[in-house]
Design a protein around this motif. Structure first.
Motif, PDB file in Angstrom:
ATOM      1  N   CYS A 188       9.264  17.167  -7.757  1.00 40.34           N
ATOM      2  CA  CYS A 188       9.135  16.009  -8.634  1.00 40.34           C
ATOM      3  C   CYS A 188       9.048  14.714  -7.829  1.00 40.34           C
ATOM      4  O   CYS A 188       8.261  13.809  -8.167  1.00 40.34           O
ATOM      5  N   ILE A 189       9.845  14.610  -6.781  1.00 39.98           N
ATOM      6  CA  ILE A 189       9.803  13.410  -5.936  1.00 39.98           C
ATOM      7  C   ILE A 189       8.412  13.230  -5.343  1.00 39.98           C
ATOM      8  O   ILE A 189       7.814  12.145  -5.409  1.00 39.98           O
ATOM      9  N   ILE A 190       7.877  14.303  -4.760  1.00 40.73           N
ATOM     10  CA  ILE A 190       6.551  14.227  -4.144  1.00 40.73           C
ATOM     11  C   ILE A 190       5.489  13.924  -5.193  1.00 40.73           C
ATOM     12  O   ILE A 190       4.626  13.059  -5.005  1.00 40.73           O
ATOM     13  N   GLY A 191       5.570  14.628  -6.339  1.00 37.69           N
ATOM     14  CA  GLY A 191       4.585  14.419  -7.390  1.00 37.69           C
ATOM     15  C   GLY A 191       4.616  13.006  -7.942  1.00 37.69           C
ATOM     16  O   GLY A 191       3.555  12.385  -8.150  1.00 37.69           O
ATOM     17  N   CYS A 192       5.814  12.458  -8.172  1.00 40.46           N
ATOM     18  CA  CYS A 192       5.928  11.099  -8.715  1.00 40.46           C
ATOM     19  C   CYS A 192       5.459  10.049  -7.702  1.00 40.46           C
ATOM     20  O   CYS A 192       4.810   9.058  -8.081  1.00 40.46           O
ATOM     21  N   MET A 193       5.767  10.267  -6.435  1.00 38.11           N
ATOM     22  CA  MET A 193       5.307   9.331  -5.409  1.00 38.11           C
ATOM     23  C   MET A 193       3.784   9.317  -5.334  1.00 38.11           C
ATOM     24  O   MET A 193       3.155   8.247  -5.254  1.00 38.11           O
ATOM     25  N   LEU A 194       3.177  10.499  -5.370  1.00 36.47           N
ATOM     26  CA  LEU A 194       1.716  10.584  -5.317  1.00 36.47           C
ATOM     27  C   LEU A 194       1.090   9.957  -6.558  1.00 36.47           C
ATOM     28  O   LEU A 194       0.074   9.251  -6.475  1.00 36.47           O
ATOM     29  N   LEU A 195       1.690  10.212  -7.732  1.00 33.92           N
ATOM     30  CA  LEU A 195       1.171   9.641  -8.975  1.00 33.92           C
ATOM     31  C   LEU A 195       1.190   8.124  -8.921  1.00 33.92           C
ATOM     32  O   LEU A 195       0.178   7.461  -9.220  1.00 33.92           O
ATOM     33  N   SER A 196       2.319   7.536  -8.546  1.00 38.64           N
ATOM     34  CA  SER A 196       2.432   6.080  -8.518  1.00 38.64           C
ATOM     35  C   SER A 196       1.536   5.464  -7.440  1.00 38.64           C
ATOM     36  O   SER A 196       1.013   4.357  -7.619  1.00 38.64           O
ATOM     37  N   ALA A 197       1.353   6.185  -6.336  1.00 33.10           N
ATOM     38  CA  ALA A 197       0.505   5.675  -5.257  1.00 33.10           C
ATOM     39  C   ALA A 197      -0.948   5.527  -5.700  1.00 33.10           C
ATOM     40  O   ALA A 197      -1.690   4.705  -5.148  1.00 33.10           O
ATOM     41  N   THR A 198      -1.358   6.300  -6.702  1.00 34.52           N
ATOM     42  CA  THR A 198      -2.736   6.180  -7.190  1.00 34.52           C
ATOM     43  C   THR A 198      -2.951   4.887  -7.976  1.00 34.52           C
ATOM     44  O   THR A 198      -4.103   4.499  -8.207  1.00 34.52           O
ATOM     45  N   TYR A 199      -1.870   4.229  -8.385  1.00 34.59           N
ATOM     46  CA  TYR A 199      -1.984   2.994  -9.146  1.00 34.59           C
ATOM     47  C   TYR A 199      -1.880   1.763  -8.249  1.00 34.59           C
ATOM     48  O   TYR A 199      -2.792   0.937  -8.215  1.00 34.59           O
ATOM     49  N   SER A 200      -0.778   1.640  -7.530  1.00 36.94           N
ATOM     50  CA  SER A 200      -0.602   0.468  -6.670  1.00 36.94           C
ATOM     51  C   SER A 200       0.634   0.645  -5.796  1.00 36.94           C
ATOM     52  O   SER A 200       1.475   1.515  -6.047  1.00 36.94           O
ATOM     53  N   LEU A 201       0.744  -0.233  -4.805  1.00 32.11           N
ATOM     54  CA  LEU A 201       1.941  -0.230  -3.962  1.00 32.11           C
ATOM     55  C   LEU A 201       3.173  -0.640  -4.770  1.00 32.11           C
ATOM     56  O   LEU A 201       4.284  -0.182  -4.482  1.00 32.11           O
ATOM     57  N   THR A 202       2.974  -1.500  -5.768  1.00 30.93           N
ATOM     58  CA  THR A 202       4.095  -1.910  -6.614  1.00 30.93           C
ATOM     59  C   THR A 202       4.663  -0.712  -7.368  1.00 30.93           C
ATOM     60  O   THR A 202       5.879  -0.517  -7.416  1.00 30.93           O
ATOM     61  N   MET A 203       3.774   0.086  -7.958  1.00 31.22           N
ATOM     62  CA  MET A 203       4.230   1.263  -8.694  1.00 31.22           C
ATOM     63  C   MET A 203       4.888   2.267  -7.733  1.00 31.22           C
ATOM     64  O   MET A 203       5.882   2.914  -8.094  1.00 31.22           O
ATOM     65  N   LEU A 204       4.355   2.395  -6.537  1.00 30.20           N
ATOM     66  CA  LEU A 204       4.974   3.273  -5.541  1.00 30.20           C
ATOM     67  C   LEU A 204       6.375   2.780  -5.192  1.00 30.20           C
ATOM     68  O   LEU A 204       7.312   3.576  -5.046  1.00 30.20           O
ATOM     69  N   GLY A 205       6.522   1.460  -5.091  1.00 26.85           N
ATOM     70  CA  GLY A 205       7.838   0.895  -4.813  1.00 26.85           C
ATOM     71  C   GLY A 205       8.831   1.148  -5.929  1.00 26.85           C
ATOM     72  O   GLY A 205      10.020   1.402  -5.680  1.00 26.85           O
ATOM     73  N   ILE A 206       8.364   1.109  -7.179  1.00 25.71           N
ATOM     74  CA  ILE A 206       9.231   1.391  -8.320  1.00 25.71           C
ATOM     75  C   ILE A 206       9.709   2.836  -8.271  1.00 25.71           C
ATOM     76  O   ILE A 206      10.892   3.128  -8.491  1.00 25.71           O
ATOM     77  N   THR A 207       8.793   3.761  -7.990  1.00 26.20           N
ATOM     78  CA  THR A 207       9.181   5.169  -7.859  1.00 26.20           C
ATOM     79  C   THR A 207      10.160   5.360  -6.713  1.00 26.20           C
ATOM     80  O   THR A 207      11.160   6.077  -6.855  1.00 26.20           O
TER      81      THR A 207
END
Length: 299
Positions: free
Chosen positions: A109-128
């Motif tokens: 789940c950690i890897i999947g959520c990080m990859l998902l948020s990374a497809t949107y923006s660095l901000t979303m990746l930071g939130i995850t």
């Protein structure tokens, strides 16, 4: 020449059943927090910014739920003993998954959520990333076992969820304005001061694993606090967002009723019922910023 009707016997039933079982298991992991996190977060996002499109709404729902799964799997992979008493239907105590499988699912789940948020923006990746850090503090470093640490983690978690969901529902490039910032600050304070409402019904399980929640540390004070605070917050939130007199009276009445239920009725079944009512009140609190944008609660 007529085409032959499809044969149902040729459909691969076993893979469908296996997939269905896994989906159901994932739902069981998140079921308790659908009403406590998923719905309030979605209401918050809807209330504070306009929905960009149906597709952004769908993406918001999925992003919020998959991150909820991350947090729940992390928490439940370490709380089998507590869940056996408080939530025996969850995947670990009822034997649907083993502890080793739950740990593997957590990292997936950690890897999947990080990859998902990374497809949107660095901000979303930071939130995850912030949610991952919070789960580590909460589950691995033991802050879940202390009432103050637990409340601080709850603030961080809710804020991350609300910020991420708001950006998703408005469109990832949308800049969040003053309404969202003010609503986030109010939501954080409401959660910090009232989230112990979830702990009253779980006292036996928390005692069994040595966890110190506010209802355990200060039984009478925690009841007095939950008696007063929903009413007080209702008055403040209604005033802050400038709702009409009818809405204001209804919000204060519901907050007062929830507080009285917790204070007057003190057994496990009553506390579970009171907590369901608390979540209805929390949904309404999160909905109030909508009035600032639309004047929908002017009556």
């Amino acid at each position: 020449m007529e085409m032959a009707a499809p044969s149902w016997s040729k459909i691969p039933v076993r893979p469908v059943l296996i997939l269905g079982r896994h989906v159901y298991t994932a739902i069981l992991f998140t079921w308790t927090d659908i009403k406590t996190i998923f719905l309030p977060v979605m209401i918050f996002a809807f209330a504070t910014v306009p929905i960009n499109s149906l597709w952004s709404f769908i993406q918001c729902c999925f992003w919020t739920w998959i991150h909820l799964l991350l947090c729940n799997v992390s928490n439940q992979s370490r709380s089998r003993q507590e869940d056996a008493l408080n939530h025996p239907w969850r995947p670990l105590p009822n034997g649907r998954v083993t502890e080793q499988q739950a740990v593997l699912l957590r990292y997936a789940c950690i890897i999947g959520c990080m990859l998902l948020s990374a497809t949107y923006s660095l901000t979303m990746l930071g939130i995850t990333a912030s949610l991952v850090v919070i789960t580590i503090l909460y589950d691995d470093l033991g802050l879940a076992g202390h009432c103050l640490g637990k409340s601080l983690c709850n603030i961080g978690g809710y804020t991350a969820f609300e910020l991420g969901a708001t950006k998703m529902i408005a469109g990832n490039g949308h800049e969040l304005g003053d309404v969202t910032s003010q609503a986030l600050a109010i939501s954080s304070l409401v959660i910090f001061t009232t989230i112990h409402a979830q702990d009253f019904a779980d006292v036996d399980g928390d005692l069994a694993i040595g966890r110190t929640t506010l209802p355990i540390y200060a039984p009478q004070l925690s009841r007095v606090a939950i008696l007063v605070l929903p009413c007080t917050w209702s008055m403040f939130v209604g005033w802050f967002w400038g709702v009409g007199p009818g809405t204001y009276a209804a919000l204060v009445s519901i907050g007062s009723y929830v507080g009285l239920q917790f204070y007057l009725f003190r057994n496990v079944d009553a506390d579970k019922k009171s907590y369901r009512q608390f979540n209805v009140w929390l949904l309404l609190i999160h909905l109030m910023p909508l009035h600032y944008r639309t004047s929908v609660f002017r009556f």
